[in-house]
Design a protein around this motif. Sequence first.
Motif, PDB file in Angstrom:
ATOM      1  N   ARG A 136       0.851  -1.181   0.000  1.00  0.00           N
ATOM      2  CA  ARG A 136       0.000   0.000   0.000  1.00  0.00           C
ATOM      3  C   ARG A 136       0.894   1.240   0.000  1.00  0.00           C
ATOM      4  O   ARG A 136       1.777   1.378   0.841  1.00  0.00           O
ATOM      5  CB  ARG A 136      -0.900   0.013   1.236  1.00  0.00           C
ATOM      6  N   LEU A 137       0.660   2.124  -0.966  1.00  0.00           N
ATOM      7  CA  LEU A 137       1.444   3.349  -1.083  1.00  0.00           C
ATOM      8  C   LEU A 137       0.524   4.554  -0.988  1.00  0.00           C
ATOM      9  O   LEU A 137      -0.631   4.509  -1.433  1.00  0.00           O
ATOM     10  CB  LEU A 137       2.181   3.403  -2.425  1.00  0.00           C
ATOM     11  N   THR A 138       1.032   5.619  -0.436  1.00  0.00           N
ATOM     12  CA  THR A 138       0.307   6.875  -0.544  1.00  0.00           C
ATOM     13  C   THR A 138       0.401   7.360  -1.981  1.00  0.00           C
ATOM     14  O   THR A 138       1.245   6.891  -2.764  1.00  0.00           O
ATOM     15  CB  THR A 138       0.890   7.947   0.377  1.00  0.00           C
ATOM     16  N   ARG A 139      -0.440   8.299  -2.342  1.00  0.00           N
ATOM     17  CA  ARG A 139      -0.373   8.891  -3.674  1.00  0.00           C
ATOM     18  C   ARG A 139       1.033   9.447  -3.933  1.00  0.00           C
ATOM     19  O   ARG A 139       1.601   9.257  -5.020  1.00  0.00           O
ATOM     20  CB  ARG A 139      -1.419   9.992  -3.783  1.00  0.00           C
ATOM     21  N   GLU A 140       1.602  10.127  -2.958  1.00  0.00           N
ATOM     22  CA  GLU A 140       2.912  10.753  -3.129  1.00  0.00           C
ATOM     23  C   GLU A 140       4.005   9.701  -3.310  1.00  0.00           C
ATOM     24  O   GLU A 140       4.916   9.866  -4.136  1.00  0.00           O
ATOM     25  CB  GLU A 140       3.226  11.648  -1.922  1.00  0.00           C
ATOM     26  N   SER A 192      -5.363  11.749  -9.004  1.00  0.00           N
ATOM     27  CA  SER A 192      -6.054  10.875  -8.051  1.00  0.00           C
ATOM     28  C   SER A 192      -5.876  11.458  -6.658  1.00  0.00           C
ATOM     29  O   SER A 192      -4.939  12.213  -6.398  1.00  0.00           O
ATOM     30  CB  SER A 192      -5.497   9.453  -8.115  1.00  0.00           C
ATOM     31  N   ARG A 193      -6.766  11.104  -5.773  1.00  0.00           N
ATOM     32  CA  ARG A 193      -6.697  11.666  -4.419  1.00  0.00           C
ATOM     33  C   ARG A 193      -6.486  10.603  -3.347  1.00  0.00           C
ATOM     34  O   ARG A 193      -6.221  10.910  -2.197  1.00  0.00           O
ATOM     35  CB  ARG A 193      -7.980  12.465  -4.128  1.00  0.00           C
ATOM     36  N   GLY A 194      -6.619   9.348  -3.723  1.00  0.00           N
ATOM     37  CA  GLY A 194      -6.523   8.288  -2.732  1.00  0.00           C
ATOM     38  C   GLY A 194      -5.203   7.542  -2.775  1.00  0.00           C
ATOM     39  O   GLY A 194      -4.264   7.914  -3.483  1.00  0.00           O
ATOM     40  N   ALA A 195      -5.166   6.465  -2.028  1.00  0.00           N
ATOM     41  CA  ALA A 195      -3.971   5.632  -1.950  1.00  0.00           C
ATOM     42  C   ALA A 195      -3.852   4.744  -3.197  1.00  0.00           C
ATOM     43  O   ALA A 195      -4.754   4.678  -4.037  1.00  0.00           O
ATOM     44  CB  ALA A 195      -4.022   4.772  -0.693  1.00  0.00           C
ATOM     45  N   TYR A 196      -2.725   4.077  -3.276  1.00  0.00           N
ATOM     46  CA  TYR A 196      -2.394   3.220  -4.418  1.00  0.00           C
ATOM     47  C   TYR A 196      -2.063   1.856  -3.855  1.00  0.00           C
ATOM     48  O   TYR A 196      -1.155   1.714  -3.027  1.00  0.00           O
ATOM     49  CB  TYR A 196      -1.185   3.819  -5.140  1.00  0.00           C
ATOM     50  N   HIS A 197      -2.806   0.829  -4.290  1.00  0.00           N
ATOM     51  CA  HIS A 197      -2.595  -0.501  -3.734  1.00  0.00           C
ATOM     52  C   HIS A 197      -2.144  -1.480  -4.809  1.00  0.00           C
ATOM     53  O   HIS A 197      -2.683  -1.491  -5.915  1.00  0.00           O
ATOM     54  CB  HIS A 197      -3.878  -1.031  -3.082  1.00  0.00           C
ATOM     55  N   ILE A 198      -1.156  -2.299  -4.459  1.00  0.00           N
ATOM     56  CA  ILE A 198      -0.633  -3.301  -5.376  1.00  0.00           C
ATOM     57  C   ILE A 198      -1.070  -4.680  -4.883  1.00  0.00           C
ATOM     58  O   ILE A 198      -0.797  -5.061  -3.747  1.00  0.00           O
ATOM     59  CB  ILE A 198       0.904  -3.230  -5.446  1.00  0.00           C
ATOM     60  N   LEU A 199      -1.744  -5.408  -5.758  1.00  0.00           N
ATOM     61  CA  LEU A 199      -2.164  -6.762  -5.439  1.00  0.00           C
ATOM     62  C   LEU A 199      -1.066  -7.753  -5.830  1.00  0.00           C
ATOM     63  O   LEU A 199      -0.447  -7.598  -6.891  1.00  0.00           O
ATOM     64  CB  LEU A 199      -3.452  -7.113  -6.179  1.00  0.00           C
ATOM     65  N   PRO A 200      -0.837  -8.793  -5.038  1.00  0.00           N
ATOM     66  CA  PRO A 200       0.224  -9.761  -5.346  1.00  0.00           C
ATOM     67  C   PRO A 200      -0.239 -10.804  -6.349  1.00  0.00           C
ATOM     68  O   PRO A 200      -0.196 -12.010  -6.096  1.00  0.00           O
ATOM     69  CB  PRO A 200       0.515 -10.375  -3.964  1.00  0.00           C
ATOM     70  N   LEU A 201      -0.677 -10.329  -7.505  1.00  0.00           N
ATOM     71  CA  LEU A 201      -1.268 -11.199  -8.521  1.00  0.00           C
ATOM     72  C   LEU A 201      -0.779 -10.806  -9.904  1.00  0.00           C
ATOM     73  O   LEU A 201      -0.456  -9.647 -10.162  1.00  0.00           O
ATOM     74  CB  LEU A 201      -2.802 -11.071  -8.507  1.00  0.00           C
ATOM     75  N   ALA A 202      -0.770 -11.765 -10.809  1.00  0.00           N
ATOM     76  CA  ALA A 202      -0.631 -11.464 -12.238  1.00  0.00           C
ATOM     77  C   ALA A 202      -2.039 -11.371 -12.811  1.00  0.00           C
ATOM     78  O   ALA A 202      -2.845 -12.283 -12.636  1.00  0.00           O
ATOM     79  CB  ALA A 202       0.158 -12.554 -12.946  1.00  0.00           C
ATOM     80  N   GLY A 203      -2.354 -10.269 -13.467  1.00  0.00           N
ATOM     81  CA  GLY A 203      -3.702 -10.071 -13.960  1.00  0.00           C
ATOM     82  C   GLY A 203      -3.861 -10.180 -15.456  1.00  0.00           C
ATOM     83  O   GLY A 203      -4.960 -10.436 -15.957  1.00  0.00           O
ATOM     84  N   VAL A 204      -2.770  -9.968 -16.197  1.00  0.00           N
ATOM     85  CA  VAL A 204      -2.828  -9.929 -17.653  1.00  0.00           C
ATOM     86  C   VAL A 204      -1.738 -10.818 -18.231  1.00  0.00           C
ATOM     87  O   VAL A 204      -0.610 -10.863 -17.708  1.00  0.00           O
ATOM     88  CB  VAL A 204      -2.640  -8.480 -18.172  1.00  0.00           C
ATOM     89  N   ASN A 205      -2.066 -11.520 -19.293  1.00  0.00           N
ATOM     90  CA  ASN A 205      -1.068 -12.226 -20.091  1.00  0.00           C
ATOM     91  C   ASN A 205      -0.658 -11.293 -21.224  1.00  0.00           C
ATOM     92  O   ASN A 205      -1.426 -11.053 -22.157  1.00  0.00           O
ATOM     93  CB  ASN A 205      -1.645 -13.527 -20.638  1.00  0.00           C
ATOM     94  N   TYR A 206       0.523 -10.733 -21.092  1.00  0.00           N
ATOM     95  CA  TYR A 206       1.014  -9.707 -22.012  1.00  0.00           C
ATOM     96  C   TYR A 206       1.845 -10.373 -23.103  1.00  0.00           C
ATOM     97  O   TYR A 206       2.916 -10.905 -22.850  1.00  0.00           O
ATOM     98  CB  TYR A 206       1.844  -8.682 -21.235  1.00  0.00           C
ATOM     99  N   ARG A 207       1.325 -10.309 -24.315  1.00  0.00           N
ATOM    100  CA  ARG A 207       1.980 -10.974 -25.444  1.00  0.00           C
ATOM    101  C   ARG A 207       3.084 -10.072 -25.974  1.00  0.00           C
ATOM    102  O   ARG A 207       2.822  -9.031 -26.573  1.00  0.00           O
ATOM    103  CB  ARG A 207       0.949 -11.270 -26.537  1.00  0.00           C
ATOM    104  N   SER A 208       4.324 -10.477 -25.773  1.00  0.00           N
ATOM    105  CA  SER A 208       5.467  -9.665 -26.169  1.00  0.00           C
ATOM    106  C   SER A 208       6.009 -10.091 -27.529  1.00  0.00           C
ATOM    107  O   SER A 208       6.164 -11.280 -27.802  1.00  0.00           O
ATOM    108  CB  SER A 208       6.578  -9.791 -25.120  1.00  0.00           C
ATOM    109  N   LYS A 209       6.260  -9.111 -28.380  1.00  0.00           N
ATOM    110  CA  LYS A 209       6.911  -9.334 -29.678  1.00  0.00           C
ATOM    111  C   LYS A 209       6.150 -10.336 -30.541  1.00  0.00           C
ATOM    112  O   LYS A 209       6.740 -11.241 -31.133  1.00  0.00           O
ATOM    113  CB  LYS A 209       8.359  -9.801 -29.483  1.00  0.00           C
TER     114      LYS A 209
END
Length: 325
Positions: A136-140, A192-209
Amino acid sequence: MRLAVIVPVYKVEPYLRQCVDSILSQSYQDMKVILVDDGSPDSCGAICDEYAEQDSRVLTLHKANGGQSSARNLALQHIDDCPFVTFLDSDDWLVPEIYQQGVNYLVDHPEVSMVNYGYNLVTEEKTIPLIPEEERLTREEALLRYVATTSNIINTMVWSRLYRREALQGLTFTEGCKWEDVVYAFEALYQSRGAYHILPLAGVNYRSKRPGAMTSEILPDKRALFLDIEMAIRRHPDDASFLALANTLATNCLWYYLKYLATFSYPVATREMKLYLPIIKELRSRPYLDAFHSASKVRKVRLFLSYPRAFFAARTFVRSLLSRK
Protein backbone atom coordinates in the motif's frame (compact mmCIF):
# COMPACT_ATOMS: atom_id res chain seq x y z
CA MET A 1 -20.65 -1.38 -9.59
CA ARG A 2 -19.96 -1.20 -13.28
CA LEU A 3 -16.46 -1.60 -14.67
CA ALA A 4 -15.63 -0.12 -18.09
CA VAL A 5 -13.08 -2.19 -20.02
CA ILE A 6 -11.62 -0.25 -22.96
CA VAL A 7 -10.14 -2.33 -25.79
CA PRO A 8 -8.72 -0.65 -28.94
CA VAL A 9 -8.80 -3.09 -31.87
CA TYR A 10 -6.59 -3.04 -34.96
CA LYS A 11 -5.26 -5.94 -37.05
CA VAL A 12 -5.44 -8.55 -34.29
CA GLU A 13 -7.76 -11.07 -35.91
CA PRO A 14 -5.83 -14.15 -34.67
CA TYR A 15 -5.92 -12.93 -31.05
CA LEU A 16 -9.15 -10.94 -30.66
CA ARG A 17 -11.47 -13.75 -29.61
CA GLN A 18 -9.09 -14.94 -26.92
CA CYS A 19 -8.91 -11.39 -25.59
CA VAL A 20 -12.67 -10.72 -25.52
CA ASP A 21 -13.54 -14.19 -24.23
CA SER A 22 -11.15 -13.68 -21.33
CA ILE A 23 -13.03 -10.49 -20.41
CA LEU A 24 -16.55 -11.86 -20.74
CA SER A 25 -15.70 -15.01 -18.80
CA GLN A 26 -14.47 -13.07 -15.77
CA SER A 27 -16.32 -13.90 -12.57
CA TYR A 28 -17.05 -10.19 -12.20
CA GLN A 29 -19.97 -9.69 -14.58
CA ASP A 30 -21.06 -6.06 -14.10
CA MET A 31 -19.03 -4.71 -16.99
CA LYS A 32 -19.25 -2.45 -20.01
CA VAL A 33 -16.80 -3.80 -22.57
CA ILE A 34 -16.02 -1.07 -25.11
CA LEU A 35 -14.47 -2.51 -28.28
CA VAL A 36 -13.18 0.21 -30.61
CA ASP A 37 -12.60 -0.96 -34.17
CA ASP A 38 -9.91 1.50 -35.28
CA GLY A 39 -10.54 1.03 -39.00
CA SER A 40 -9.03 -2.46 -38.94
CA PRO A 41 -8.69 -3.81 -42.52
CA ASP A 42 -9.25 -7.44 -41.51
CA SER A 43 -12.31 -9.09 -39.93
CA CYS A 44 -11.86 -7.47 -36.52
CA GLY A 45 -14.77 -5.09 -37.00
CA ALA A 46 -17.14 -7.93 -37.83
CA ILE A 47 -15.91 -9.96 -34.85
CA CYS A 48 -16.57 -6.98 -32.56
CA ASP A 49 -20.10 -6.63 -33.96
CA GLU A 50 -20.67 -10.33 -33.40
CA TYR A 51 -19.80 -10.00 -29.71
CA ALA A 52 -22.04 -6.94 -29.34
CA GLU A 53 -24.97 -8.86 -30.81
CA GLN A 54 -24.42 -11.82 -28.49
CA ASP A 55 -23.73 -9.99 -25.21
CA SER A 56 -25.48 -6.82 -24.04
CA ARG A 57 -22.41 -5.85 -22.00
CA VAL A 58 -20.42 -5.24 -25.20
CA LEU A 59 -20.46 -1.88 -26.96
CA THR A 60 -18.74 -1.80 -30.35
CA LEU A 61 -17.60 1.50 -31.83
CA HIS A 62 -16.24 1.88 -35.37
CA LYS A 63 -13.97 4.68 -36.53
CA ALA A 64 -11.46 5.52 -39.23
CA ASN A 65 -7.93 4.46 -38.39
CA GLY A 66 -6.26 6.97 -36.10
CA GLY A 67 -4.13 4.92 -33.77
CA GLN A 68 -4.48 3.43 -30.32
CA SER A 69 -4.74 6.81 -28.59
CA SER A 70 -7.65 8.00 -30.70
CA ALA A 71 -9.45 4.68 -30.19
CA ARG A 72 -9.07 4.92 -26.42
CA ASN A 73 -10.15 8.56 -26.44
CA LEU A 74 -13.35 7.65 -28.26
CA ALA A 75 -14.08 4.94 -25.69
CA LEU A 76 -13.47 7.36 -22.82
CA GLN A 77 -16.49 9.34 -24.02
CA HIS A 78 -18.68 6.37 -23.03
CA ILE A 79 -17.65 5.66 -19.42
CA ASP A 80 -19.84 8.06 -17.44
CA ASP A 81 -22.06 5.24 -16.17
CA CYS A 82 -19.06 3.28 -14.83
CA PRO A 83 -17.42 4.11 -11.48
CA PHE A 84 -14.40 1.94 -12.34
CA VAL A 85 -12.32 1.86 -15.54
CA THR A 86 -9.54 -0.24 -16.98
CA PHE A 87 -7.85 -0.94 -20.32
CA LEU A 88 -6.73 -4.02 -22.19
CA ASP A 89 -4.78 -4.43 -25.43
CA SER A 90 -6.58 -6.61 -27.95
CA ASP A 91 -3.71 -9.07 -28.42
CA ASP A 92 -3.47 -9.80 -24.69
CA TRP A 93 -5.80 -11.78 -22.44
CA LEU A 94 -6.81 -11.79 -18.80
CA VAL A 95 -6.08 -14.12 -15.94
CA PRO A 96 -9.40 -15.44 -14.50
CA GLU A 97 -10.79 -13.62 -11.44
CA ILE A 98 -8.55 -10.54 -11.74
CA TYR A 99 -11.39 -8.05 -12.19
CA GLN A 100 -13.28 -9.57 -9.27
CA GLN A 101 -10.20 -9.19 -7.10
CA GLY A 102 -9.59 -5.60 -8.19
CA VAL A 103 -13.16 -4.35 -7.92
CA ASN A 104 -13.66 -6.05 -4.56
CA TYR A 105 -10.64 -4.25 -3.21
CA LEU A 106 -11.81 -0.85 -4.48
CA VAL A 107 -15.30 -1.39 -3.06
CA ASP A 108 -13.94 -2.47 0.33
CA HIS A 109 -11.37 0.34 0.46
CA PRO A 110 -12.91 3.65 -0.62
CA GLU A 111 -9.68 5.41 0.37
CA VAL A 112 -7.87 3.71 -2.56
CA SER A 113 -7.96 5.33 -6.02
CA MET A 114 -6.10 2.69 -8.03
CA VAL A 115 -5.40 -1.01 -7.80
CA ASN A 116 -2.30 -2.28 -9.59
CA TYR A 117 -1.39 -5.89 -10.38
CA GLY A 118 1.40 -7.74 -12.14
CA TYR A 119 1.38 -9.63 -15.41
CA ASN A 120 2.72 -12.65 -17.24
CA LEU A 121 5.21 -11.76 -19.97
CA VAL A 122 4.40 -14.18 -22.78
CA THR A 123 6.90 -14.82 -25.58
CA GLU A 124 6.98 -17.56 -28.20
CA GLU A 125 9.49 -19.47 -26.05
CA LYS A 126 8.21 -19.04 -22.49
CA THR A 127 6.01 -17.23 -20.00
CA ILE A 128 7.65 -15.12 -17.31
CA PRO A 129 5.43 -14.18 -14.34
CA LEU A 130 6.03 -10.71 -12.92
CA ILE A 131 4.14 -10.87 -9.65
CA PRO A 132 4.68 -8.05 -7.15
CA GLU A 133 4.54 -8.14 -3.41
CA GLU A 134 1.40 -6.71 -1.88
CA GLU A 135 1.97 -3.10 -0.96
CA ARG A 136 0.00 0.00 0.00
CA LEU A 137 1.44 3.35 -1.08
CA THR A 138 0.31 6.87 -0.54
CA ARG A 139 -0.37 8.89 -3.67
CA GLU A 140 2.91 10.75 -3.13
CA GLU A 141 4.91 7.54 -2.70
CA ALA A 142 3.39 6.08 -5.87
CA LEU A 143 4.20 9.22 -7.84
CA LEU A 144 7.85 9.12 -6.78
CA ARG A 145 8.04 5.43 -7.68
CA TYR A 146 6.51 6.21 -11.08
CA VAL A 147 8.82 9.10 -12.01
CA ALA A 148 11.86 7.05 -11.00
CA THR A 149 11.01 4.87 -14.06
CA THR A 150 12.63 1.82 -12.45
CA SER A 151 9.58 -0.23 -11.42
CA ASN A 152 8.26 -3.19 -13.42
CA ILE A 153 4.88 -2.74 -11.71
CA ILE A 154 4.25 0.99 -11.15
CA ASN A 155 4.91 1.71 -14.78
CA THR A 156 3.33 3.21 -17.88
CA MET A 157 1.19 0.18 -18.76
CA VAL A 158 -2.35 1.52 -18.34
CA TRP A 159 -3.80 -2.01 -18.61
CA SER A 160 -2.14 -3.08 -15.36
CA ARG A 161 -4.56 -1.11 -13.15
CA LEU A 162 -8.16 -0.57 -12.20
CA TYR A 163 -8.98 3.11 -11.77
CA ARG A 164 -11.74 5.03 -10.09
CA ARG A 165 -13.28 7.05 -12.89
CA GLU A 166 -12.53 10.33 -11.08
CA ALA A 167 -8.79 9.74 -11.57
CA LEU A 168 -9.30 9.81 -15.35
CA GLN A 169 -11.77 12.70 -15.47
CA GLY A 170 -10.90 15.10 -18.28
CA LEU A 171 -7.79 13.20 -19.38
CA THR A 172 -7.11 12.08 -22.94
CA PHE A 173 -4.28 10.20 -24.61
CA THR A 174 -2.04 12.28 -26.86
CA GLU A 175 -2.72 11.22 -30.42
CA GLY A 176 0.21 10.66 -32.73
CA CYS A 177 2.67 9.93 -29.90
CA LYS A 178 4.11 6.41 -29.60
CA TRP A 179 4.62 6.81 -25.86
CA GLU A 180 1.18 8.16 -25.02
CA ASP A 181 0.79 5.96 -21.93
CA VAL A 182 3.65 7.73 -20.12
CA VAL A 183 1.91 11.05 -19.61
CA TYR A 184 -1.59 9.62 -19.35
CA ALA A 185 -0.71 7.28 -16.50
CA PHE A 186 1.28 10.03 -14.79
CA GLU A 187 -1.54 12.59 -14.94
CA ALA A 188 -4.08 10.02 -13.77
CA LEU A 189 -1.92 9.21 -10.78
CA TYR A 190 -1.31 12.91 -10.10
CA GLN A 191 -4.97 13.90 -10.10
CA SER A 192 -6.05 10.88 -8.05
CA ARG A 193 -6.70 11.67 -4.42
CA GLY A 194 -6.52 8.29 -2.73
CA ALA A 195 -3.97 5.63 -1.95
CA TYR A 196 -2.39 3.22 -4.42
CA HIS A 197 -2.60 -0.50 -3.73
CA ILE A 198 -0.63 -3.30 -5.38
CA LEU A 199 -2.16 -6.76 -5.44
CA PRO A 200 0.22 -9.76 -5.35
CA LEU A 201 -1.27 -11.20 -8.52
CA ALA A 202 -0.63 -11.46 -12.24
CA GLY A 203 -3.70 -10.07 -13.96
CA VAL A 204 -2.83 -9.93 -17.65
CA ASN A 205 -1.07 -12.23 -20.09
CA TYR A 206 1.01 -9.71 -22.01
CA ARG A 207 1.98 -10.97 -25.44
CA SER A 208 5.47 -9.67 -26.17
CA LYS A 209 6.91 -9.33 -29.68
CA ARG A 210 4.06 -11.05 -31.46
CA PRO A 211 4.39 -11.42 -35.26
CA GLY A 212 3.05 -8.33 -37.00
CA ALA A 213 3.05 -6.18 -33.87
CA MET A 214 4.15 -2.58 -34.04
CA THR A 215 7.63 -2.46 -32.55
CA SER A 216 9.86 0.49 -31.89
CA GLU A 217 12.82 0.92 -34.19
CA ILE A 218 16.25 0.17 -32.76
CA LEU A 219 16.95 3.88 -32.30
CA PRO A 220 13.54 5.51 -31.89
CA ASP A 221 13.17 9.27 -32.05
CA LYS A 222 11.87 9.90 -28.55
CA ARG A 223 11.55 13.65 -28.84
CA ALA A 224 7.76 13.24 -29.12
CA LEU A 225 7.74 11.78 -25.60
CA PHE A 226 9.48 14.82 -24.15
CA LEU A 227 7.20 17.15 -26.09
CA ASP A 228 4.24 15.30 -24.59
CA ILE A 229 5.64 15.80 -21.08
CA GLU A 230 6.24 19.47 -21.90
CA MET A 231 2.62 19.87 -23.00
CA ALA A 232 1.50 18.31 -19.71
CA ILE A 233 3.61 20.86 -17.81
CA ARG A 234 1.88 23.65 -19.73
CA ARG A 235 -1.49 22.26 -18.65
CA HIS A 236 -0.43 22.89 -15.02
CA PRO A 237 1.20 26.33 -15.33
CA ASP A 238 1.12 27.31 -11.65
CA ASP A 239 1.67 23.92 -10.05
CA ALA A 240 5.21 23.66 -8.69
CA SER A 241 4.68 20.09 -7.49
CA PHE A 242 3.58 18.91 -10.92
CA LEU A 243 6.53 20.69 -12.56
CA ALA A 244 9.05 19.00 -10.27
CA LEU A 245 7.54 15.54 -10.77
CA ALA A 246 7.14 15.92 -14.54
CA ASN A 247 10.67 17.26 -14.92
CA THR A 248 12.02 14.37 -12.87
CA LEU A 249 10.07 11.93 -15.05
CA ALA A 250 11.46 13.48 -18.25
CA THR A 251 15.01 13.59 -16.89
CA ASN A 252 14.99 9.94 -15.84
CA CYS A 253 13.43 8.82 -19.13
CA LEU A 254 16.11 10.68 -21.06
CA TRP A 255 18.95 9.51 -18.84
CA TYR A 256 18.02 5.85 -19.33
CA TYR A 257 17.52 6.32 -23.05
CA LEU A 258 20.92 7.98 -23.54
CA LYS A 259 22.55 5.21 -21.51
CA TYR A 260 21.03 2.80 -24.03
CA LEU A 261 22.14 5.04 -26.89
CA ALA A 262 25.71 4.91 -25.62
CA THR A 263 25.84 1.19 -26.45
CA PHE A 264 25.92 2.00 -30.17
CA SER A 265 28.91 3.05 -32.24
CA TYR A 266 30.33 6.44 -31.26
CA PRO A 267 29.46 8.26 -34.54
CA VAL A 268 25.85 7.02 -34.52
CA ALA A 269 25.37 7.58 -30.80
CA THR A 270 26.87 11.08 -30.90
CA ARG A 271 24.73 12.10 -33.86
CA GLU A 272 21.58 10.96 -32.08
CA MET A 273 22.58 12.44 -28.73
CA LYS A 274 22.85 15.93 -30.24
CA LEU A 275 19.12 15.84 -30.99
CA TYR A 276 18.43 15.86 -27.26
CA LEU A 277 20.80 18.63 -26.12
CA PRO A 278 18.09 21.37 -26.25
CA ILE A 279 15.84 19.15 -24.14
CA ILE A 280 18.61 18.57 -21.59
CA LYS A 281 19.17 22.32 -21.33
CA GLU A 282 15.51 22.86 -20.47
CA LEU A 283 15.46 19.99 -17.97
CA ARG A 284 18.55 21.37 -16.23
CA SER A 285 16.77 24.66 -15.52
CA ARG A 286 13.99 22.98 -13.54
CA PRO A 287 13.70 21.07 -10.23
CA TYR A 288 14.86 17.47 -10.03
CA LEU A 289 13.58 15.22 -7.24
CA ASP A 290 15.41 12.37 -5.51
CA ALA A 291 13.00 9.67 -6.65
CA PHE A 292 15.68 6.94 -6.53
CA HIS A 293 16.51 7.27 -2.82
CA SER A 294 20.08 6.53 -3.92
CA ALA A 295 22.61 9.30 -3.45
CA SER A 296 25.04 7.86 -6.00
CA LYS A 297 22.39 7.54 -8.69
CA VAL A 298 21.16 11.07 -8.08
CA ARG A 299 24.73 12.36 -8.40
CA LYS A 300 25.09 10.56 -11.72
CA VAL A 301 21.89 12.10 -13.07
CA ARG A 302 22.90 15.58 -11.94
CA LEU A 303 26.30 15.10 -13.57
CA PHE A 304 24.56 14.02 -16.75
CA LEU A 305 22.38 17.17 -16.69
CA SER A 306 25.34 19.48 -16.06
CA TYR A 307 27.81 17.93 -18.51
CA PRO A 308 25.84 15.82 -21.00
CA ARG A 309 28.55 15.73 -23.69
CA ALA A 310 31.26 14.66 -21.26
CA PHE A 311 28.96 12.13 -19.60
CA PHE A 312 28.03 10.67 -22.95
CA ALA A 313 31.58 10.59 -24.29
CA ALA A 314 32.86 8.85 -21.17
CA ARG A 315 30.09 6.29 -21.24
CA THR A 316 30.54 5.43 -24.93
CA PHE A 317 34.33 5.20 -24.42
CA VAL A 318 33.94 2.76 -21.53
CA ARG A 319 31.43 0.73 -23.54
CA SER A 320 33.83 0.51 -26.47
CA LEU A 321 36.63 -0.74 -24.20
CA LEU A 322 34.40 -3.38 -22.65
CA SER A 323 33.26 -4.59 -26.06
CA ARG A 324 36.86 -5.33 -27.05
CA LYS A 325 37.45 -7.72 -24.18
